[in-house]
Design an enzyme around this catalytic site. Structure first.
Site, PDB file in Angstrom:
ATOM      1  CB  THR A  11      54.498 -99.202 -20.181  1.00 52.60           C
ATOM      2  OG1 THR A  11      53.552 -98.819 -19.663  1.00 52.60           O
ATOM      3  CG2 THR A  11      55.094 -97.605 -20.157  1.00 52.60           C
ATOM      4  CD  GLU A  46      57.245 -95.974 -18.592  1.00 52.83           C
ATOM      5  OE1 GLU A  46      58.388 -96.827 -19.561  1.00 52.83           O
ATOM      6  OE2 GLU A  46      56.956 -96.612 -18.079  1.00 52.83           O
ATOM      7  CE  LYS A  62      65.862-108.584  -3.440  1.00 55.48           C
ATOM      8  NZ  LYS A  62      64.689-108.308  -4.725  1.00 55.48           N
ATOM      9  CD1 TRP A  68      69.775-108.501  -3.696  1.00 55.74           C
ATOM     10  CD2 TRP A  68      70.158-106.886  -5.627  1.00 55.74           C
ATOM     11  NE1 TRP A  68      68.736-108.000  -3.449  1.00 55.74           N
ATOM     12  CE2 TRP A  68      69.213-106.440  -4.409  1.00 55.74           C
ATOM     13  CE3 TRP A  68      70.191-105.866  -6.576  1.00 55.74           C
ATOM     14  CZ2 TRP A  68      68.522-105.562  -4.016  1.00 55.74           C
ATOM     15  CZ3 TRP A  68      69.609-104.905  -6.348  1.00 55.74           C
ATOM     16  CH2 TRP A  68      68.848-104.888  -5.353  1.00 55.74           C
TER      17      TRP A  68
HETATM   18  P1  AMP Z   1      60.171-100.950 -22.303  1.00 59.40           P
HETATM   19  O1  AMP Z   1      59.221 -99.534 -22.268  1.00 59.40           O
HETATM   20  O2  AMP Z   1      58.753-102.146 -23.514  1.00 59.40           O
HETATM   21  O3  AMP Z   1      60.798-100.341 -24.832  1.00 59.40           O
HETATM   22  O4  AMP Z   1      60.710-101.799 -21.808  1.00 59.40           O
HETATM   23  C1  AMP Z   1      62.038-101.156 -21.124  1.00 59.40           C
HETATM   24  C2  AMP Z   1      62.768-102.159 -20.576  1.00 59.40           C
HETATM   25  O5  AMP Z   1      63.889-103.080 -21.282  1.00 59.40           O
HETATM   26  C3  AMP Z   1      64.316-101.607 -19.902  1.00 59.40           C
HETATM   27  O6  AMP Z   1      63.930-100.812 -18.771  1.00 59.40           O
HETATM   28  C4  AMP Z   1      64.905-103.149 -19.716  1.00 59.40           C
HETATM   29  O7  AMP Z   1      64.562-103.254 -18.583  1.00 59.40           O
HETATM   30  C5  AMP Z   1      64.718-103.411 -20.892  1.00 59.40           C
HETATM   31  N1  AMP Z   1      65.716-103.238 -21.663  1.00 59.40           N
HETATM   32  C6  AMP Z   1      65.821-102.348 -22.856  1.00 59.40           C
HETATM   33  N2  AMP Z   1      67.071-102.775 -23.552  1.00 59.40           N
HETATM   34  C7  AMP Z   1      67.572-103.183 -22.884  1.00 59.40           C
HETATM   35  C8  AMP Z   1      68.959-103.319 -22.821  1.00 59.40           C
HETATM   36  N3  AMP Z   1      69.963-103.389 -24.072  1.00 59.40           N
HETATM   37  N4  AMP Z   1      69.558-104.603 -22.195  1.00 59.40           N
HETATM   38  C9  AMP Z   1      68.904-105.245 -20.883  1.00 59.40           C
HETATM   39  N5  AMP Z   1      67.636-104.702 -20.372  1.00 59.40           N
HETATM   40  C10 AMP Z   1      66.468-103.790 -21.623  1.00 59.40           C
END
Ligand code: AMP
Length: 539
Positions: A183, A328, A436, A441
């Site tokens: 990640t 994940e 906040k 929020w």
């Molecule tokens: P990653 O594991 O690097 O792909 O990051 C995952 C995170 O990206 C998620 O938990 C979200 O916070 C953000 N994310 C992924 N897709 C979207 C989406 N369509 N809209 C908003 N946030 C997103």
């Protein structure tokens, strides 16, 4: 009483067997890192993946060992993925956009034995070689003719491959590790997510159902999302699973290069983060080109601005599949296709739905809870912690088997969201990014999307900055377009009628560039650092 069905393990390389047998002649087209367009088929990739596996075996690469790739999306990268898995090993995709020290840390943490590297990243590996303690062999994804002089003890891939494909895939358990991806982790060290064969196969099947990605053998898919970003959004499995043609963009991800492949290769479906589509749309606007072949575009990894959905659909007649997920989750969590009760919506009502991240496929259980773990109503407005459960969702990270789940077995995504009565989920923020203000929020994502709807805004980010009275208030950070650049007042006037009064940002700053993470997301931590001492007009 037990069922009496065959014990047929769900193994990723069986997907490639299927593609070679039933869709063997289907094309896989790549923009090679060396330059020219390269054409091959699933049948040839299947044969060469077995040559990879055979050579790994000859190199004493054992079951469960990790082979890292530092590479763009090309046919060779596919061969290496499947070859590693077929040899009983684990592919580990490295994100070249990470800081070099972070990369070295990840390679050592995963104890990668082999490293497959594209020409582009050879200088990086040369610099890091001394730190890559576990790596025993480096293979450069090219041929002898293109192999540069290098101080590394490295071989060109085409010479390294076994001479023939006489190799039977290793028999491994379906729960054996198949792949790894770290990640991006904005704080602390990155964490290794470990996919199994079973999780990858189930995830590809679930993610490709008709109301999800819905790919078929007639499709020509271009995954612009790199194979190193979150398991390639399942696309390196889904395409061979259904026998769709693949168009791999290699290293050139600018608007003109992407357009060229979409057009010349008659791509029907493509997928990437919003930043890529911003570049493409800008290119189309500048050149007047159209997208006559493209039917669907998957947009995920970050919230897709409403204006982007509108332009793709109204101006270019391309359907947008807004998608949400995370490393994940293998990574697909939700996709926004319209269920029959919503499909007739038009105009703003339709966009209101499409702006949401969508609904979950079978295998993804999803709910929103308060801080004490109580489930919140599915009313499309009560937001809380978004939690997920399913067979392709991580329960622990590499090197630490301790489960990271709540008492009901759910994984906390770190996103804040609400879910409506139709099952559509809307991410309102990362829990770390929510603003906040006076105990209430404010969604930074919603404000960003709104600002992006202004024709003079190229990119927008919203962060909370310290305020004496309200604790935090929103600050809007904008990269203006060169033409039609808005002023602070015109932008705030544009936003005022569209949000609650207390959500309107307290100030606007204009910048040349907004920092992004290695996976193309807005880097809020860097912005918060940049504007740590920012004084709001009345703050
Ligand atoms: P990653 O594991 O690097 O792909 O990051 C995952 C995170 O990206 C998620 O938990 C979200 O916070 C953000 N994310 C992924 N897709 C979207 C989406 N369509 N809209 C908003 N946030 C997103």
């Amino acid at each position: 009483m037990r069922g009496l069905m065959q014990d047929w393990p769900l193994l990723c390389h069986k997907i490639l067997d299927h593609a070679a047998l039933h869709h063997g002649g289907r094309e896989v087209v790549s923009r090679s890192v060396e330059g020219p367009i390269h054409r091959t088929t699933y049948s040839a990739i299947h044969s060469r993946a077995r040559r990879v596996a055979k050579k790994l075996h000859a190199n004493n690469f054992g079951i469960g060992q990790r082979g890292a790739t530092l590479a763009w999306n090309t046919w060779r990268h596919m061969e290496v993925w499947y070859g590693l898995m077929g040899a009983g090993g684990v592919y580990h995709t490295l994100n070249p956009r990470l800081f070099p020290e972070q990369l070295a840390w990840i390679v050592n943490d995963a104890a990668d034995r082999m490293l497959f590297v594209d020409l582009t990243f050879l200088p990086l590996v040369e610099k890091l070689r001394d730190q890559l303690k576990s790596v025993q062999r480096i293979v450069v994804l090219t041929d002898a003719a293109h192999m540069p002089d290098t101080p590394l003890d490295a071989e060109p891939y085409e010479e390294w491959l076994a001479a023939d494909d006489d190799f039977a895939w290793c028999a491994v358990d379906e729960n054996a590790a198949a792949g790894m991806c770290y990640t991006s982790g904005t704080t602390g060290n990155p964490k290794g997510v470990v996919y199994s064969h079973r999780s990858n196969v189930l995830h590809a099947l679930a993610g490709n159902m008709p109301d999800m990605l819905g790919l078929a053998s007639r499709d020509r898919l271009m995954p612009v999302v790199p194979m190193f970003h979150a398991n390639c959004w399942a696309l390196a499995y889904v395409a061979p699973l259904v026998g769709a043609s693949l168009v791999m963009p290699g290293s050139k991800l600018d608007g003109a290069s992407i357009y060229e492949l979409l057009d010349q290769e008659q791509v029907t479906i493509t997928a990437a983060v919003p930043t890529i589509w911003m570049m493409l749309l800008q290119h189309l606007q500048e050149t007047g080109h159209e997208l006559p072949h493209l039917e669907r575009v998957v947009i995920g990894g970050a919230a897709c601005p409403r204006s982007m959905i509108e332009i793709f659909e109204s101006r270019y007649d391309v359907s947008v599949l807004h998608a949400w997920g995370m490393t994940e989750m293998s990574p697909i969590g939700t996709i926004c296709t319209l269920k029959p009760e919503l499909v007739d919506l038009m105009g703003d009502a339709r966009l209101d739905v499409q702006e949401k991240q969508g609904h979950a496929p079978f295998t993804v259980e999803m709910r929103v809870t308060d801080d004490d773990g109580n489930e919140l109503p599915r009313d499309g407005k009560t937001f809380g912690r978004l939690k997920v459960r399913g067979p392709a969702i991580a329960r622990a990270y590499f090197g630490n088997e301790a489960e990271v789940l709540d008492e009901d077995g759910y994984f906390d995504t770190g996103d804040v969201a609400h879910i409506d009565a139709h099952g559509y989920m809307r991410v309102t923020d990362r829990s770390k990014d929510v603003i906040k203000s006076g105990g209430e929020w404010i969604s930074s994502i919603e404000l960003e999307n709104l600002a992006m709807g202004h024709p003079g805004v190229a990119e927008a980010a919203v962060i909370g900055v310290h305020h004496m009275k309200w604790d935090e208030r929103p600050l809007l950070i904008v990269v203006p377009k060169s033409e039609d650049a808005p002023t602070r007042e015109t932008l705030l006037d544009y936003m005022r009628p569209q949000v609650a009064k207390w959500w309107v940002p307290d100030d606007v700053v204009f910048v040349d560039e907004i920092p992004h993470t290695a996976t193309g997301k807005i880097q809020k931590t860097a912005l918060r650092e940049m504007f740590r001492d920012y004084r709001l007009p009345d703050g």
